[in-house]
Scaffold this motif. Sequence first.
Motif, short mmCIF file in Angstrom:
data_model
loop_
_atom_site.label_atom_id
_atom_site.label_comp_id
_atom_site.label_asym_id
_atom_site.label_seq_id
_atom_site.Cartn_x
_atom_site.Cartn_y
_atom_site.Cartn_z
N LEU A 114 0.82 -1.21 0.00
CA LEU A 114 0.00 0.00 0.00
C LEU A 114 0.85 1.26 0.00
O LEU A 114 0.48 2.28 -0.60
CB LEU A 114 -0.94 0.01 1.23
CG LEU A 114 -2.34 -0.56 1.01
CD1 LEU A 114 -2.28 -2.04 0.67
CD2 LEU A 114 -3.22 -0.33 2.23
N LEU A 121 -5.58 7.21 -0.86
CA LEU A 121 -6.31 5.96 -0.72
C LEU A 121 -7.57 6.17 0.11
O LEU A 121 -7.57 6.91 1.10
CB LEU A 121 -5.44 4.91 -0.03
CG LEU A 121 -4.08 4.57 -0.66
CD1 LEU A 121 -3.33 3.57 0.22
CD2 LEU A 121 -4.26 4.03 -2.06
N TRP A 123 -10.39 3.58 1.99
CA TRP A 123 -10.64 2.17 2.30
C TRP A 123 -12.09 2.02 2.76
O TRP A 123 -12.48 2.51 3.81
CB TRP A 123 -9.72 1.66 3.40
CG TRP A 123 -9.54 0.17 3.35
CD1 TRP A 123 -10.49 -0.76 3.01
CD2 TRP A 123 -8.34 -0.57 3.60
NE1 TRP A 123 -9.97 -2.02 3.05
CE2 TRP A 123 -8.65 -1.94 3.41
CE3 TRP A 123 -7.05 -0.22 3.99
CZ2 TRP A 123 -7.71 -2.95 3.59
CZ3 TRP A 123 -6.11 -1.22 4.16
CH2 TRP A 123 -6.45 -2.57 3.96
N TRP A 174 1.76 1.38 7.13
CA TRP A 174 0.66 2.31 6.85
C TRP A 174 0.78 3.63 7.61
O TRP A 174 -0.11 4.48 7.52
CB TRP A 174 -0.67 1.66 7.19
CG TRP A 174 -0.95 0.41 6.39
CD1 TRP A 174 -0.24 -0.06 5.32
CD2 TRP A 174 -2.00 -0.53 6.60
NE1 TRP A 174 -0.79 -1.22 4.85
CE2 TRP A 174 -1.87 -1.55 5.61
CE3 TRP A 174 -3.05 -0.62 7.52
CZ2 TRP A 174 -2.76 -2.62 5.53
CZ3 TRP A 174 -3.92 -1.69 7.45
CH2 TRP A 174 -3.78 -2.68 6.46
#
Length: 417
Positions: A114, A121, A123, A174
């Motif tokens: 990722l 991004l 999610w 992340w």
Amino acid sequence: MKILHLAMHEGSGAGHAASRLHLGLLKEKADSSMLVMQKGSEYQSVVKLDKQTVLFKKLQAKLFGSILSQSFGRKTTFSINATPSLIKNRIKNFNASIINLHWVGWEYLKIEDLKNFKVPLVWTLQDMWPFTGGCHYNQECDRYTNSCGACPQLRSGQESDLSRWVWQRKAKAWKHLNLTIVAPSSWMADCASSSSLFRNRRVEVIPFCLDTEKFQPINQQESRHSLNLPQDKKLILFGALSATQDKRKGFHLLLPALQSLSKSGWHDQIELVVFGSSQPEKPVDLGFKAHYLGQLNEPLSLRRAYSAADVMIVPSIQESFGQTASESLACGTPVVAFKATGLKDIVDHQKNGYLVHPFDIDDLAKGIAWVLEDEERHSTLRIEARQKAEQEFALERQASRYLSLYAEILEKDKCQK
């Protein structure tokens, strides 16, 4: 704005949620594409990975599933996503402005990959896996609010176990992502916000959508005739993927409620309809005659089943949202569900269904009877059910909310560069 959705497949509840959003965006003239491992539609905008990659990913998933089962003595739904994704170049070819992640478990997308995506991004949470140490639903464990470890689903008593390792990989990889979380229900949003991984992330609530033209009421008599169901009975509908086997779907709670209802004077008035499961070789005593419809994958067959029923029961213990409930409402069929998790956002108590005190079997039987016992009230419930679906879950409404969110994220990203 070019939008790319990443999802393992189009099937099952998670896949349907992802593909419905994608199709809703296309209806709004958005430039939207979807990259999947398993494709079930004919849409050119949904792109399937090449055969070699798909085969390799399936072997990876099977291998890790086997290792987990052998290591912990039982089959468990647990994803570690540690193998190469093999889709980095495919993603680059889409030249996306923003990437929307959906269900990417079972080795579809490596955790560390990722950070290689150079665009914002989003999610969309299909389950709890993105913020746990590997489980897809936490059951009664709250260790995801810290750093996992000693995972009860892995039958582990060790703090530094597989779940802690997965959690640590997520936390490290992340940490600096430009990531926004979208939860389909207030319950899922609360879980994400309380998690150690997403505690400081922006979390928005946008319910899952559905096509209210494909899911709308059909004449009940015609629906029953097409499914070979009786015309002179009250029909209770229950359905999910592996409806009678998956404990999370609550069949073990529905069973005693039905048996209790049968003994209270409804035995000759009610019959049960089950989809998502074939008739077992040794059927259990449900208290009522049961009709098993098997797997229903097409909207029309589902629409007929919902329209044929007088009430839909969704006795799930945990649901990120509960699409069978929203689909049923769209077809004008009231829903009985526990007042817990994502279903609380779908069913309005005694307006379009009945919310049962968790996880009270007697109240579940009472709720079913309450929906069925008054014809005039039942007609009002049907009207309210359809109105709730049109107002809250229509494709156009959710697509518009996502487009606004995407635009806001991209504008903020532009200003920060």
